[in-house]
Design a protein around this motif. Structure first.
Motif, PDB file in Angstrom:
ATOM      1  N   SER A  34       7.477  98.403  66.104  1.00  0.00           N
ATOM      2  CA  SER A  34       8.018  97.245  65.405  1.00  0.00           C
ATOM      3  C   SER A  34       7.952  95.974  66.244  1.00  0.00           C
ATOM      4  N   GLY A  35       7.665  96.119  67.549  1.00  0.00           N
ATOM      5  CA  GLY A  35       7.562  94.962  68.411  1.00  0.00           C
ATOM      6  C   GLY A  35       8.897  94.574  68.999  1.00  0.00           C
ATOM      7  N   PRO A  36       8.871  93.868  70.129  1.00  0.00           N
ATOM      8  CA  PRO A  36      10.117  93.478  70.794  1.00  0.00           C
ATOM      9  C   PRO A  36      10.792  92.319  70.078  1.00  0.00           C
ATOM     10  N   ARG A  88      -4.986  79.487  78.001  1.00  0.00           N
ATOM     11  CA  ARG A  88      -5.653  80.772  77.832  1.00  0.00           C
ATOM     12  C   ARG A  88      -4.655  81.900  77.604  1.00  0.00           C
ATOM     13  N   GLY A  89      -3.491  81.822  78.297  1.00  0.00           N
ATOM     14  CA  GLY A  89      -2.523  82.902  78.190  1.00  0.00           C
ATOM     15  C   GLY A  89      -1.424  82.737  79.212  1.00  0.00           C
ATOM     16  N   ALA A 201       6.751  91.248  75.222  1.00  0.00           N
ATOM     17  CA  ALA A 201       7.821  90.332  74.842  1.00  0.00           C
ATOM     18  C   ALA A 201       7.344  88.891  74.811  1.00  0.00           C
ATOM     19  N   LEU A 202       6.381  88.564  75.664  1.00  0.00           N
ATOM     20  CA  LEU A 202       5.810  87.213  75.675  1.00  0.00           C
ATOM     21  C   LEU A 202       4.844  86.993  74.509  1.00  0.00           C
ATOM     22  N   GLY A 203       4.509  88.063  73.805  1.00  0.00           N
ATOM     23  CA  GLY A 203       3.586  87.942  72.682  1.00  0.00           C
ATOM     24  C   GLY A 203       2.135  87.862  73.101  1.00  0.00           C
ATOM     25  N   GLU A 204       1.811  88.368  74.293  1.00  0.00           N
ATOM     26  CA  GLU A 204       0.441  88.299  74.809  1.00  0.00           C
ATOM     27  C   GLU A 204      -0.280  89.625  74.581  1.00  0.00           C
ATOM     28  N   ARG A 205      -1.492  89.554  74.042  1.00  0.00           N
ATOM     29  CA  ARG A 205      -2.306  90.762  73.878  1.00  0.00           C
ATOM     30  C   ARG A 205      -2.799  91.265  75.226  1.00  0.00           C
ATOM     31  N   LYS A 206      -3.149  90.296  76.096  1.00  0.00           N
ATOM     32  CA  LYS A 206      -3.556  90.606  77.462  1.00  0.00           C
ATOM     33  C   LYS A 206      -2.830  89.652  78.400  1.00  0.00           C
ATOM     34  N   HIS A 228      -6.775  97.831  79.538  1.00  0.00           N
ATOM     35  CA  HIS A 228      -7.221  96.939  78.460  1.00  0.00           C
ATOM     36  C   HIS A 228      -6.156  95.912  78.080  1.00  0.00           C
ATOM     37  N   ARG A 229      -5.086  95.873  78.839  1.00  0.00           N
ATOM     38  CA  ARG A 229      -4.093  94.798  78.697  1.00  0.00           C
ATOM     39  C   ARG A 229      -4.298  93.713  79.747  1.00  0.00           C
TER      40      ARG A 229
END
Length: 496
Positions: A34-36, A88-89, A201-206, A228-229
């Motif tokens: 469900s995500g943080p 970028r991230g 929690a930061l919403g970052e895929r990587k 792969h993260r």
């Protein structure tokens, strides 16, 4: 391992592990489907912080084998990208230690990053599990056992490890009594799992990272568990990743680290015109140091306010070890030598508050003892110390002595993570040639383990911490180009 000696972190105590669990896997650390929940950013506590820096907490499992059980909090900080159109991230600033934190780094060393890097990333710091203001641990050690020549296993003047073993038993006992359940779950692998929860929690895929010293091992373990993260990974001042020894190997590396670095101090301390000159030639600096340490072993000087309150041979050796981290600290060692020759003592080094030392020590204990099993045999340590004293007199056997984990009553809950070359090729190692804490020889072992995943920049420089610290302009440019634009050398290079 950011300056193991300065953080008093390699040293610390012991923990309690109740029973054995099935080894954990990377998948066990994934956040719920469900995500943080969204982060609640607030004003950071502390002084001297950039007003843009904000803080939050991330809830993580205390025990990843029981993800629905008790949770703990990880404190994080962030300064957003300075140019959203170029973002970028997130760049995770992974501290050394074990026992360091990077909560203030977005406001501190993060502001030394080139503008293009600060434009490309949110800068993110954190306090690892166990470190205040995250959910914290404390072993409540006797204050006398917080002295550096107790925390690191310096042998007695005759080389005996008997007192070191007694200190290990005393320290381990305090952590068993006072460390609580959390200290059983402090480890490098769990720190890496926490960081993946922070990423989510930061919403970052990587996520990208800049890990320093012990942080290079954390970064390597994260890259192994969650390949792969990872986006762009910089590992700066690198530890040997030998999964059979871990911190034991890093401690032993002080033998070669000191031998790599002491000649630089000796050349500086014998230079004509140096106001801190201690001898006429480098050879005389070395022989004079060894003679003075032996004299102080026999006849220590009172040193009121120090812990312990005497300047003995091991206190001089510890001062040497600490001063070799950074050439800017050479005068500290020189002044100590010059004072002791006259029968006087230098000012007592400034120490953090006892509460901080206690916290650092407890986190160090949990990490070094939970990561890998240590021998319990005093005879085995004594044999190693005797061999080390004969081959490496400057360190007097300390690197092979018994730390608190020699008296650790519990086995690690899982095997140490083995670093391999499996995963994307997105790692850049940067390493000074003369680094007392993380010698080049150990960094080459990490380079070998990562294989095709990594490229290594070897910097012709002296001191611990390379990028934007004790390295050189060539090395700094190479790392900055990689972080800002992804440009990495096609093969290993040396920055002369």
């Amino acid at each position: 391992m950011k300056q193991i000696t300065r953080n008093a972190s390699l040293i610390a105590a012991s923990a309690v592990l109740l029973g054995l669990t099935v080894p954990l896997t990377a998948s066990a650390a994934q956040p719920p489907a469900s995500g943080p929940p969204p982060l609640k950013w607030t004003t950071c506590e502390g002084t001297g912080l950039d007003p843009r820096q904000r803080c939050a907490t991330v809830e993580v499992p205390m025990d990843y084998s029981d993800p629905d059980g008790r949770t703990i909090k990880i404190a994080i900080s962030r300064i957003p990208s300075e140019k959203p159109s170029a973002r970028r991230g997130a760049l995770l600033l992974i501290p050394g230690g074990p026992g360091g934190d990077s909560l203030g780094d977005p406001s501190g060393k993060g502001q030394k990053l080139p503008q293009k890097v600060r434009d490309a990333y949110d800068l993110v710091g954190f306090a690892p599990r166990g470190m205040a203001p995250s959910t914290a641990v404390d072993c409540k050690l006797d204050p006398a056992d917080l002295g550096m020549t107790k925390l690191l296993p310096w042998p007695a003047p005759d080389g005996s490890v008997t007192e070191s073993m007694a200190t290990a038993r005393r320290t381990a006992g305090a952590c068993v009594r006072n460390g609580g359940e959390l200290i059983r779950h402090i480890s490098t692998a769990n720190e890496a799992r926490d960081l993946d929860r922070v990423r989510a929690a930061l919403g970052e895929r990587k996520i990208s990272a800049w890990g320093v010293s012990y942080g290079t091992y954390v970064g390597a373990v994260y890259s192994q568990l969650f390949p792969h993260r990872t986006d762009r990974i910089v590992l700066d001042s690198n530890n040997n990743p030998d999964h059979t020894r871990v911190t034991r190997g890093w401690l032993a590396a002080f033998e070669t680290g000191v031998e790599d670095n002491f000649p630089e101090f000796a050349a500086w301390a014998s230079r004509p015109g140096n106001p801190h000159r201690v001898a006429r030639t480098p050879a005389e600096v070395r022989s004079g140091f060894l003679s003075l340490a032996a004299r102080l072993d026999r006849e220590p000087l009172p040193w009121p306010g120090a812990n312990p309150p005497r300047l003995d041979g091991n206190a001089l050796r510890q001062t040497m070890l600490t001063s070799l981290y950074d050439p800017d600290d050479y005068p500290v060692l020189a002044r100590t030598i010059l004072a002791a020759r006259k029968g006087t003592v230098p000012p007592v080094p400034e120490a953090p508050p006892e509460s901080v030392l206690q916290n650092v020590a407890a986190v160090g204990v949990g990490t070094i003892c939970n990561d890998v099993d240590w021998p319990a045999s005093a005879a085995e340590y004594q044999k190693g110390v005797d061999e080390s004293r004969a081959r490496y007199p400057l360190t007097a056997g300390m690197p092979r002595g018994p730390m608190v984990c020699a008296a650790w009553p519990f086995a690690p809950r899982e095997p140490a993570v083995r670093i391999t070359g499996r995963g994307p090729s997105n790692v850049l190692l940067v390493q000074n040639e003369r680094d007392v804490a993380t010698p080049l020889s150990g960094a080459l072992k990490l380079r070998q383990a990562l294989g095709g995943r990594a490229v290594m920049v070897t910097v012709n420089s002296t001191g611990h911490d390379a990028y934007l610290a004790n390295g050189n302009a060539c090395g700094d440019r190479t790392v900055s180009r990689f972080l800002a634009g992804g440009k990495r050398p096609g093969s290993d290079v040396r920055c002369a």
